[in-house]
Write a protein that holds these residues in place. Structure first.
Motif, PDB file in Angstrom:
ATOM      1  N   LEU A 137      33.465  38.223  32.884  1.00 25.46           N
ATOM      2  CA  LEU A 137      32.420  38.782  33.730  1.00 25.46           C
ATOM      3  C   LEU A 137      33.075  39.544  34.880  1.00 25.46           C
ATOM      4  CD1 LEU A 137      29.437  38.607  33.153  1.00 25.46           C
ATOM      5  CD2 LEU A 137      29.202  36.910  34.937  1.00 25.46           C
ATOM      6  N   ASP A 138      33.383  40.824  34.587  1.00 26.60           N
ATOM      7  CA  ASP A 138      34.069  41.650  35.577  1.00 26.60           C
ATOM      8  C   ASP A 138      33.080  42.116  36.648  1.00 26.60           C
ATOM      9  OD1 ASP A 138      36.420  43.354  36.403  1.00 26.60           O
ATOM     10  OD2 ASP A 138      34.856  44.846  36.157  1.00 26.60           O
ATOM     11  N   GLY A 139      33.546  42.059  37.887  1.00 26.23           N
ATOM     12  CA  GLY A 139      32.658  42.473  38.987  1.00 26.23           C
ATOM     13  C   GLY A 139      31.768  41.329  39.443  1.00 26.23           C
ATOM     14  N   SER A 140      32.183  40.106  39.121  1.00 26.07           N
ATOM     15  CA  SER A 140      31.277  38.971  39.317  1.00 26.07           C
ATOM     16  C   SER A 140      30.942  38.709  40.781  1.00 26.07           C
ATOM     17  CB  SER A 140      31.875  37.703  38.702  1.00 26.07           C
ATOM     18  OG  SER A 140      33.168  37.499  39.230  1.00 26.07           O
ATOM     19  N   GLY A 233      37.269  52.707  51.481  1.00 26.26           N
ATOM     20  CA  GLY A 233      37.651  51.857  52.614  1.00 26.26           C
ATOM     21  C   GLY A 233      39.151  51.692  52.746  1.00 26.26           C
ATOM     22  N   TYR A 234      39.861  51.922  51.626  1.00 21.42           N
ATOM     23  CA  TYR A 234      41.320  51.754  51.664  1.00 21.42           C
ATOM     24  C   TYR A 234      42.031  53.076  51.968  1.00 21.42           C
ATOM     25  CZ  TYR A 234      40.177  47.518  48.958  1.00 21.42           C
ATOM     26  OH  TYR A 234      39.650  46.322  48.502  1.00 21.42           O
ATOM     27  N   TYR A 235      41.261  54.139  52.248  1.00 20.17           N
ATOM     28  CA  TYR A 235      41.836  55.494  52.349  1.00 20.17           C
ATOM     29  C   TYR A 235      43.115  55.536  53.193  1.00 20.17           C
ATOM     30  CZ  TYR A 235      42.271  60.433  53.688  1.00 20.17           C
ATOM     31  OH  TYR A 235      42.755  61.710  53.914  1.00 20.17           O
ATOM     32  N   ILE A 259      30.815  51.405  42.584  1.00 15.95           N
ATOM     33  CA  ILE A 259      29.916  50.252  42.509  1.00 15.95           C
ATOM     34  C   ILE A 259      30.653  48.948  42.814  1.00 15.95           C
ATOM     35  CG2 ILE A 259      28.346  48.993  40.956  1.00 15.95           C
ATOM     36  CD1 ILE A 259      27.852  51.639  39.490  1.00 15.95           C
ATOM     37  N   GLY A 260      31.993  48.979  42.631  1.00 18.30           N
ATOM     38  CA  GLY A 260      32.769  47.747  42.815  1.00 18.30           C
ATOM     39  C   GLY A 260      32.687  46.864  41.584  1.00 18.30           C
ATOM     40  N   SER A 261      32.247  47.461  40.491  1.00 22.67           N
ATOM     41  CA  SER A 261      32.203  46.786  39.191  1.00 22.67           C
ATOM     42  C   SER A 261      32.735  47.811  38.196  1.00 22.67           C
ATOM     43  CB  SER A 261      30.753  46.395  38.870  1.00 22.67           C
ATOM     44  OG  SER A 261      30.638  45.953  37.540  1.00 22.67           O
ATOM     45  N   MET A 262      33.963  47.590  37.735  1.00 22.30           N
ATOM     46  CA  MET A 262      34.659  48.654  36.989  1.00 22.30           C
ATOM     47  C   MET A 262      33.890  49.101  35.752  1.00 22.30           C
ATOM     48  SD  MET A 262      38.578  48.650  35.640  1.00 22.30           S
ATOM     49  CE  MET A 262      39.406  50.195  35.180  1.00 22.30           C
ATOM     50  N   ILE A 275      36.016  60.688  37.706  1.00 22.48           N
ATOM     51  CA  ILE A 275      37.316  60.010  37.684  1.00 22.48           C
ATOM     52  C   ILE A 275      37.222  58.719  38.498  1.00 22.48           C
ATOM     53  CG2 ILE A 275      38.189  61.310  39.692  1.00 22.48           C
ATOM     54  CD1 ILE A 275      40.972  61.257  38.296  1.00 22.48           C
ATOM     55  N   PHE A 276      37.810  57.660  37.982  1.00 22.18           N
ATOM     56  CA  PHE A 276      37.886  56.366  38.665  1.00 22.18           C
ATOM     57  C   PHE A 276      39.336  56.117  39.058  1.00 22.18           C
ATOM     58  CE2 PHE A 276      36.687  51.970  39.543  1.00 22.18           C
ATOM     59  CZ  PHE A 276      37.875  51.280  39.361  1.00 22.18           C
ATOM     60  N   LEU A 277      39.527  55.720  40.317  1.00 23.91           N
ATOM     61  CA  LEU A 277      40.888  55.507  40.815  1.00 23.91           C
ATOM     62  C   LEU A 277      41.018  54.112  41.405  1.00 23.91           C
ATOM     63  CD1 LEU A 277      41.083  58.759  43.009  1.00 23.91           C
ATOM     64  CD2 LEU A 277      41.980  58.498  40.680  1.00 23.91           C
ATOM     65  N   TYR A 278      42.056  53.383  41.014  1.00 27.17           N
ATOM     66  CA  TYR A 278      42.455  52.202  41.771  1.00 27.17           C
ATOM     67  C   TYR A 278      43.970  52.296  41.991  1.00 27.17           C
ATOM     68  CZ  TYR A 278      41.565  47.954  44.254  1.00 27.17           C
ATOM     69  OH  TYR A 278      41.403  47.039  45.274  1.00 27.17           O
ATOM     70  N   PRO A 279      44.378  52.970  43.072  1.00 23.24           N
ATOM     71  CA  PRO A 279      45.813  53.155  43.328  1.00 23.24           C
ATOM     72  C   PRO A 279      46.407  51.880  43.936  1.00 23.24           C
ATOM     73  CG  PRO A 279      44.432  54.718  44.558  1.00 23.24           C
ATOM     74  CD  PRO A 279      43.534  53.642  44.053  1.00 23.24           C
ATOM     75  N   GLY A 287      48.580  47.732  42.131  1.00 23.53           N
ATOM     76  CA  GLY A 287      47.209  47.944  41.664  1.00 23.53           C
ATOM     77  C   GLY A 287      46.530  46.608  41.495  1.00 23.53           C
ATOM     78  N   LYS A 288      45.227  46.593  41.482  1.00 27.57           N
ATOM     79  CA  LYS A 288      44.471  45.326  41.399  1.00 27.57           C
ATOM     80  C   LYS A 288      44.074  44.995  39.975  1.00 27.57           C
ATOM     81  CE  LYS A 288      40.172  43.090  42.819  1.00 27.57           C
ATOM     82  NZ  LYS A 288      38.866  43.248  43.507  1.00 27.57           N
ATOM     83  N   LEU A 289      43.786  46.010  39.171  1.00 28.11           N
ATOM     84  CA  LEU A 289      43.158  45.773  37.880  1.00 28.11           C
ATOM     85  C   LEU A 289      44.176  45.331  36.839  1.00 28.11           C
ATOM     86  CD1 LEU A 289      40.787  48.767  38.281  1.00 28.11           C
ATOM     87  CD2 LEU A 289      40.244  46.350  38.581  1.00 28.11           C
TER      88      LEU A 289
END
Ligand code: P6P
Length: 354
Positions: A137-140, A233-235, A259-262, A275-279, A287-289
């Motif tokens: 359950l991603d984004g839980s 927020g992490y800019y 959305i904070g839910s990949m 495009i989706f980015l998680y640097p 990275g988090k993912l």
């Protein structure tokens, strides 16, 4: 710099065998497609159907989560990564494991919620040749505020001897070795999207008949898009090349959708482009993912739909060789023209050798 990303994906599933003028259930689609699959032994068909059953069970609880005592944090709940476990996380994890164990179609499983791999005892004398990895359950963290969440899964053929237990090496395989990948999005409707390497198809749950029905045939991602998806927020903590690209998106008047839910963000991008980015960030320098059960399956889907997926060192996600079960990765994934544009910014502004 690693090899340039190439768009895998096909022109789409040989849908000629799939009727276009009536309801086609997930079960029917899987069975009709089985003949196209190299290892058509029925095992993969059984696995995909097991995941469909688990999704229906989870959907039932997600949809009434506010009414039963299944919200909030599981007792003492932290998973192996130290992420807070929500009660629905634990429930979803248990249901998927149960469905996969009951059918015996896979020999082992790995989950974000479990530290180690879980060997599945054979149900019959038949040997199973597949392992399944998933984020139940991603984004839980969004559950309590009624925001969409998703299940992500990846299926690989085992490498170890079928006479013995599965090993970690069965799971530490590059994303190019996935034989199937998909997600279930529990949103305004519940949709299951998957690929076996012959295009991407989506099935929307019809609660009135309790079946996933073909609703998004041969999904193709738009070449370009006008939205970017990142935690703004992490800019100030992003590397220069990321900040320059995000500034460019803003200069181009792209919309920011995050959305904070990949699964939700990727589903939107598959349909509308973007495009989706998680640097890397200070908290998650790598990275988090998760590579194995978030980045790889979603990258296979996006590539199969004609998109691209790389890490911020410009390596194709699906080519990455995993070293650990729960390893993390940076990711940039979506419309090919937008990923290429980001790549140009990284090549131009990155201070690090690529
Ligand atoms: P942040 C959810 O926790 C998740 O794993 C992904 O679904 C989502 O894209 C990301 O993390 C959100 O992370 O740091 O922006 O809250």
């Amino acid at each position: 710099m690693a090899s340039a990303t190439k768009r895998s994906g096909t022109s789409g599933h040989s849908n000629t065998s799939i009727p276009g003028n009536r309801i086609v259930t997930l079960d029917e689609f899987i069975i009709r497609s089985e003949k196209d699959f190299e290892y058509a032994t029925g095992e993969l068909t059984g696995l995909l159907r097991d995941i469909g059953v688990a999704a229906k069970i989870i959907n039932r609880e997600v949809n009434k989560a506010g009414l039963v005592n299944i919200l909030g944090v599981a007792d003492g709940g932290e998973n192996q990564s130290g992420d807070t476990q929500q009660k629905l996380d634990v429930y979803a994890n248990e249901k998927i494991i149960e469905c996969l164990q009951n059918s015996g179609e896979c020999c082992a499983i790995a989950s974000e919620e479990n530290t180690d791999i879980i060997n599945v005892p054979p149900v019959t004398s038949k040997k199973s040749h597949y392992v399944v990895m998933f984020d139940p359950l991603d984004g839980s963290s969004n559950i309590d505020v009624n925001v969409s969440v998703g299940t992500i899964f990846a299926i690989y053929r085992r490498k170890s001897d079928a006479d013995g237990p599965a090993t970690l090496e069965d799971f530490l395989q590059a994303g190019t070795k996935q034989v199937a990948a998909g997600y279930v999005l529990y949103g305004t409707s519940t949709i299951l999207v998957y690929t076996t390497g012959r295009g991407v198809n989506g099935f929307t749950l019809d609660p009135s008949i309790g079946e996933f029905c073909l609703s998004h045939r041969n999904m193709r991602i738009p070449e370009n898009g006008s939205n970017y998806s990142v935690n703004q927020g992490y800019y100030s903590k992003f590397d220069l090349e990321m900040r320059r690209y995000i500034d460019h998106c803003s200069d181009q008047n792209y919309g920011l959708r995050y959305i904070g839910s990949m699964v939700s963000d990727i589903h939107r991008i598959l349909i509308h482009g973007g495009i989706f980015l998680y640097p890397s960030t200070r908290k998650y320098p790598k990275g988090k993912l998760r590579l194995l059960y978030e980045c790889n399956p979603l990258s296979m889907l996006v590539e199969q739909a004609g998109g691209k997926a790389i890490n911020t060192q410009l390596k194709r996600i699906l080519d990455m060789e995993p070293a650990e079960l729960h390893q993390r990765s940076t990711i940039a994934i979506g419309s090919p023209a937008m990923v290429d544009e980001l790549q140009a910014f990284i090549e131009r502004y990155s201070a690090l050798p690529l």
